[in-house]
Design an enzyme around this catalytic site. Sequence first.
Site, short mmCIF file in Angstrom:
data_model
loop_
_atom_site.label_atom_id
_atom_site.label_comp_id
_atom_site.label_asym_id
_atom_site.label_seq_id
_atom_site.Cartn_x
_atom_site.Cartn_y
_atom_site.Cartn_z
N ASN A 157 10.63 3.47 -6.63
CA ASN A 157 9.33 2.93 -6.24
C ASN A 157 8.17 3.89 -6.54
O ASN A 157 7.05 3.44 -6.81
CB ASN A 157 9.38 2.59 -4.74
CG ASN A 157 8.01 2.40 -4.13
OD1 ASN A 157 7.36 1.40 -4.36
ND2 ASN A 157 7.56 3.39 -3.36
N GLY B 261 2.69 2.84 1.50
CA GLY B 261 2.80 1.56 0.82
C GLY B 261 4.18 0.91 0.85
O GLY B 261 4.83 0.83 1.88
N PRO C 23 5.33 -6.81 -8.46
CA PRO C 23 4.26 -7.30 -7.61
C PRO C 23 2.93 -7.42 -8.35
O PRO C 23 2.66 -6.70 -9.31
CB PRO C 23 4.14 -6.24 -6.51
CG PRO C 23 5.30 -5.30 -6.71
CD PRO C 23 5.69 -5.42 -8.15
N ALA D 179 8.37 7.12 -0.35
CA ALA D 179 8.46 6.49 0.99
C ALA D 179 7.33 6.95 1.91
O ALA D 179 7.32 6.60 3.09
CB ALA D 179 9.82 6.79 1.61
N THR D 180 6.39 7.73 1.39
CA THR D 180 5.33 8.25 2.26
C THR D 180 4.20 7.25 2.48
O THR D 180 3.29 7.51 3.26
CB THR D 180 4.72 9.54 1.66
OG1 THR D 180 4.23 9.22 0.34
CG2 THR D 180 5.74 10.66 1.57
N TYR E 254 -1.07 2.19 -17.94
CA TYR E 254 -0.35 1.80 -16.72
C TYR E 254 0.54 0.58 -17.00
O TYR E 254 1.73 0.58 -16.70
CB TYR E 254 -1.32 1.51 -15.57
CG TYR E 254 -0.61 0.99 -14.34
CD1 TYR E 254 0.23 1.83 -13.61
CD2 TYR E 254 -0.73 -0.34 -13.92
CE1 TYR E 254 0.92 1.36 -12.49
CE2 TYR E 254 -0.04 -0.81 -12.82
CZ TYR E 254 0.78 0.04 -12.10
OH TYR E 254 1.47 -0.42 -11.01
N ARG F 79 6.29 13.47 -2.05
CA ARG F 79 5.83 14.87 -2.11
C ARG F 79 5.19 15.33 -0.81
O ARG F 79 5.04 16.51 -0.58
CB ARG F 79 4.80 15.03 -3.25
CG ARG F 79 5.38 14.87 -4.64
CD ARG F 79 4.30 14.67 -5.67
NE ARG F 79 3.52 13.48 -5.36
CZ ARG F 79 2.45 13.07 -6.03
NH1 ARG F 79 2.02 13.77 -7.06
NH2 ARG F 79 1.81 11.97 -5.67
N ARG F 80 4.78 14.38 0.05
CA ARG F 80 4.05 14.77 1.26
C ARG F 80 5.02 14.92 2.44
O ARG F 80 5.35 13.95 3.11
CB ARG F 80 2.94 13.77 1.56
CG ARG F 80 1.76 13.91 0.58
CD ARG F 80 0.76 12.80 0.70
NE ARG F 80 1.23 11.55 0.15
CZ ARG F 80 0.50 10.43 0.08
NH1 ARG F 80 -0.73 10.43 0.56
NH2 ARG F 80 0.99 9.32 -0.43
P1 NDP Z 1 1.04 3.99 -2.76
O1 NDP Z 1 0.05 4.88 -3.41
O2 NDP Z 1 0.75 3.51 -1.38
O3 NDP Z 1 2.48 4.69 -2.77
C1 NDP Z 1 2.95 5.38 -3.89
C2 NDP Z 1 4.13 6.25 -3.50
O4 NDP Z 1 4.59 6.92 -4.68
C3 NDP Z 1 3.76 7.32 -2.49
O5 NDP Z 1 4.75 7.37 -1.49
C4 NDP Z 1 3.76 8.60 -3.31
O6 NDP Z 1 4.23 9.69 -2.52
C5 NDP Z 1 4.80 8.28 -4.38
N1 NDP Z 1 4.62 9.11 -5.57
C6 NDP Z 1 3.60 9.10 -6.46
N2 NDP Z 1 3.76 10.07 -7.37
C7 NDP Z 1 4.91 10.72 -7.04
C8 NDP Z 1 5.61 11.83 -7.60
N3 NDP Z 1 5.16 12.47 -8.69
N4 NDP Z 1 6.76 12.24 -7.01
C9 NDP Z 1 7.22 11.61 -5.92
N5 NDP Z 1 6.61 10.56 -5.34
C10 NDP Z 1 5.46 10.12 -5.90
O7 NDP Z 1 1.21 2.74 -3.74
P2 NDP Z 1 2.19 1.47 -3.72
O8 NDP Z 1 3.06 1.45 -2.54
O9 NDP Z 1 1.35 0.31 -3.99
O10 NDP Z 1 3.02 1.78 -5.04
C11 NDP Z 1 4.42 1.81 -5.11
C12 NDP Z 1 4.85 1.30 -6.47
O11 NDP Z 1 4.43 -0.05 -6.62
C13 NDP Z 1 4.25 2.05 -7.66
O12 NDP Z 1 5.26 2.21 -8.63
C14 NDP Z 1 3.16 1.11 -8.16
O13 NDP Z 1 2.89 1.27 -9.52
C15 NDP Z 1 3.79 -0.23 -7.87
N6 NDP Z 1 2.91 -1.39 -7.77
C16 NDP Z 1 1.86 -1.41 -6.89
C17 NDP Z 1 1.07 -2.55 -6.79
C18 NDP Z 1 -0.11 -2.64 -5.88
O14 NDP Z 1 -1.01 -3.49 -6.14
N7 NDP Z 1 -0.19 -1.87 -4.81
C19 NDP Z 1 1.39 -3.76 -7.57
C20 NDP Z 1 2.49 -3.60 -8.47
C21 NDP Z 1 3.23 -2.48 -8.54
P3 NDP Z 1 3.59 11.16 -2.49
O15 NDP Z 1 2.15 11.03 -2.90
O16 NDP Z 1 3.80 11.61 -1.09
O17 NDP Z 1 4.41 11.91 -3.47
C1 8X3 Z 2 -0.46 -3.09 -9.75
C2 8X3 Z 2 -0.93 -4.45 -10.04
O1 8X3 Z 2 -2.72 -5.76 -11.28
O2 8X3 Z 2 -3.43 -3.87 -9.93
O3 8X3 Z 2 0.64 -2.80 -10.52
O4 8X3 Z 2 -2.30 -3.50 -12.03
S1 8X3 Z 2 -2.41 -4.37 -10.86
#
Ligand code: NDP
Ligand code: 8X3
Length: 251
Positions: A84, A13, A180, A10-11, A150, A34-35
């Site tokens: 997420n 995106g 997404p 939730a930190t 991935y 984690r943040r």
């Molecule tokens: P962001 O990088 O903006 O957010 C990712 C979040 O995941 C952060 O809040 C981060 O928090 C958390 N996170 C990562 N690793 C850990 C960990 N080990 N423990 C706890 N929390 C963790 O990316 P998005 O919002 O885009 O990504 C969210 C999800 O959506 C992911 O699963 C991603 O694969 C998926 N996704 C994203 C797409 C895109 O194009 N953006 C498209 C399709 C899917 P912190 O670092 O504080 O721990």
């Molecule tokens: C993220 C979408 O197409 O960048 O899951 O891999 S893509």
Amino acid sequence: MTKTIMITGATSGFGKATAQLFAENGWQLIITGRRQDRLEALAKELGSEKALISCFDVRNQQEVDQAVENLPKRFSEIDVLVNNAGLALGLEMAHEANLEDWETMVDTNIKGLLYMTRKVLPIMVKQNRGHVINVGSVAGDYPYPGGNAYGATKAFVSQFTNNLIADLKGIAVRVTNIEPGLAETEFSKVRFKWDEEKADQVYQNAAPLTATDIAEAIYWAADRPPHVNINRIEIMPKCQSFAPFIIDRSE
Ligand code: NDP
Ligand code: 8X3
């Protein structure tokens, strides 16, 4: 009765936008990541009465277990879990990819999601009420060069979702996979290890999805009446579409 949502990642995106949207709609939240500093800022924005901070790494099973076991009573009846937290690391071809990056993706996107689900699901089954919303990706359905591990982790999320739906037959716990496409968050900054120029190029001259677009899909799935289970939602920006199969004619 006030409903409770637990959101991993939730930190930033999607997770952050989801927290904001559910809070606006009167839910109370367990926000995780984690943040700690970011969680504190978000809790302040949402109201500390409404938002409980739980700072942990989803890759650490002990931390996951403790986070759920230590929930105060008021937050312990979880209605919705949004799995997420996740990431992509690198875009190299498989024979050049960094094995540690692959391990981190497997540990986070697969094992972290399993730890969370295995810990929270019994609570939902016991209360005969709940909804697990996983965040997969179009990368779990369609391959692209450099997507290798991935994409495979997100294919796992897709099939795990389907199998959870099968396991939960006869129990009022729903399961959904949100898939997404291209969305502008910190995703590409993380993928390219904070090379911001490279990350910005991903979205240049395009109109990607926003985090709010995905939060709205998550909210919609959660807000359906109890007899409706949304199995999966695939959502891409209009600017993204499919390519034909490629024929290599060099031989
Ligand atoms: P962001 O990088 O903006 O957010 C990712 C979040 O995941 C952060 O809040 C981060 O928090 C958390 N996170 C990562 N690793 C850990 C960990 N080990 N423990 C706890 N929390 C963790 O990316 P998005 O919002 O885009 O990504 C969210 C999800 O959506 C992911 O699963 C991603 O694969 C998926 N996704 C994203 C797409 C895109 O194009 N953006 C498209 C399709 C899917 P912190 O670092 O504080 O721990
Ligand atoms: C993220 C979408 O197409 O960048 O899951 O891999 S893509």
